[in-house]
Design an enzyme around this catalytic site. Structure first.
Site, PDB file in Angstrom:
ATOM      1  N   LEU A 133       0.859  -1.172   0.000  1.00 16.25           N
ATOM      2  CA  LEU A 133       0.000   0.000   0.000  1.00 16.25           C
ATOM      3  C   LEU A 133       0.900   1.228   0.000  1.00 16.25           C
ATOM      4  O   LEU A 133       1.961   1.224   0.612  1.00 16.25           O
ATOM      5  CB  LEU A 133      -0.897   0.039   1.246  1.00 16.25           C
ATOM      6  N   ASP A 134       0.452   2.278  -0.659  1.00 15.96           N
ATOM      7  CA  ASP A 134       1.194   3.530  -0.607  1.00 15.96           C
ATOM      8  C   ASP A 134       1.330   4.006   0.828  1.00 15.96           C
ATOM      9  O   ASP A 134       0.503   3.682   1.688  1.00 15.96           O
ATOM     10  CB  ASP A 134       0.469   4.611  -1.412  1.00 15.96           C
ATOM     11  N   LYS A 135       2.341   4.821   1.065  1.00 12.01           N
ATOM     12  CA  LYS A 135       2.579   5.378   2.392  1.00 12.01           C
ATOM     13  C   LYS A 135       1.320   6.024   2.974  1.00 12.01           C
ATOM     14  O   LYS A 135       0.983   5.820   4.149  1.00 12.01           O
ATOM     15  CB  LYS A 135       3.705   6.407   2.313  1.00 12.01           C
ATOM     16  N   TRP A 325       0.962  -3.827  -6.319  1.00 12.33           N
ATOM     17  CA  TRP A 325       1.129  -2.601  -5.558  1.00 12.33           C
ATOM     18  C   TRP A 325      -0.106  -2.325  -4.727  1.00 12.33           C
ATOM     19  O   TRP A 325      -0.034  -1.935  -3.560  1.00 12.33           O
ATOM     20  CB  TRP A 325       1.406  -1.415  -6.486  1.00 12.33           C
TER      21      TRP A 325
END
Length: 327
Positions: A133-135, A325
């Site tokens: 996961l994105d930040k 992602w």
């Protein structure tokens, strides 16, 4: 690798290489020039070196040094755990695994402390990680605790056997109540921090179902449920922007300072995740509590109950396991 230009008189070397090597960022090319890993006719070159037809450009890309993460006592919210897997409700602002600029303080550092020895499961750089996961994205993320679980989960994500439901808040109000976005997504040709919708034949296929849950007139923003059928980098962010509705609080694809809603974070939450247990084969469905920033859009709202059973497959190709992602 060696590149011999045909005819690009006057073009700067760094600009030429950025076009020839789209997998490398402009900053990466600058760093390779500075380190002497890019030479012209056998000699070190500068970014402004003019490119001429027939010159020999040698590009050496060193292998990245494996950075073994160390355990850190960082609190995490555990949604599920057994001897094979652990599912975390990741908070917004936490990086998943160490990388340049984020050597520690990551989810991997926290898990190494919480779980003990995860080293070697999927590699020392990303032990146990099967998707990311994105930040700034919060919510469900599953991590493998042994090699068999890692292989099983990686295969499930690649073959699209998982179910992934996100809640996002977008700017404006979509004209329709629901729909599907099916495009190809690839790296932005100018801004290497961004992804974008690209023409068929380039990038990778990306499919997102979306459904409006509530529009808030006061902030001119809409709570949307998104179902991911693929796991491309920034998929929901790119697809909602493609529809004309960037995510609230998105510093890359929107202008948060111009939005009426100011929650102080990217409004994207990995709400529900389901997978087949690596050992038993039973379906495991989990839900991450909604962060407090979502409350303005949840008042008196009855959230839907998505179907988290194993998806029925079509003839679509499988995903690359390295591309899991998931925003």
């Amino acid at each position: 690798m060696t590149i011999t230009p045909d005819s690009t008189p006057g073009t700067r070397l760094d600009q030429y290489l950025a076009a020839q090597l789209p997998e490398l960022s402009r900053a990466r090319i600058q760093a390779l020039l500075k380190s002497g890993d890019i030479t012209v006719n056998g000699k070190p070159a500068k970014p402004k070196t003019p490119v001429e037809a027939g010159m020999r450009i040698d590009v050496n890309i060193p292998e990245p040094a494996a950075a073994e993460a160390r355990p850190q006592d960082i609190p995490v919210s555990v949604l599920y755990e057994d001897s094979d897997v652990i599912v975390i409700d990741k908070e917004s602002g936490m990086v998943v695994h160490p990388a340049a600029g984020n050597p520690d303080g990551t989810l991997v550092n926290a898990l190494l402390f919480h779980c003990g020895d995860l080293s070697g499961i999927g590699g020392v750089e990303r032990p146990g990680i099967v998707h990311r996961l994105d930040k700034d994205t919060s919510g469900c993320i599953v991590v493998a605790k042994n090699d068999a679980a890692h292989l099983s989960l990686t295969t499930q994500f690649a073959h699209r056997d998982t179910s992934k439901i996100y809640l996002a808040v977008v700017q404006g109000r979509p004209r329709q109540d629901e729909g599907t976005v099916f495009t190809n997504i690839g790296r932005h040709p100018v801004n290497r921090m961004k992804m974008c919708v690209v023409n068929p034949g380039s990038g990778k296929p990306a499919i997102t179902d979306w459904r409006v849950l509530r529009y808030d007139a006061a902030t001119d923003s809409t709570l949307v449920m998104c179902t991911l059928h693929t796991g491309r980098t920034h998929q929901i962010r790119v697809h909602m922007l493609h529809l004309g509705h960037p995510l609230v609080g998105d510093p890359i694809y929107a202008h948060p300072q111009r939005q009426k809603a100011k929650p102080g974070r990217l409004m994207l939450h990995a709400w529900q995740l389901a997978f087949n247990h690596p050992r038993t084969g039973e379906r495991v469905a989990l839900k991450a509590p909604l962060p407090p920033e979502y409350q303005p859009w949840l008042i008196d709202l009855e959230l839907p109950t998505p179907d988290m059973s194993a998806p029925k497959h079509s003839d679509q190709e499988s995903d690359d396991p390295e591309d899991n992602w998931d925003e």
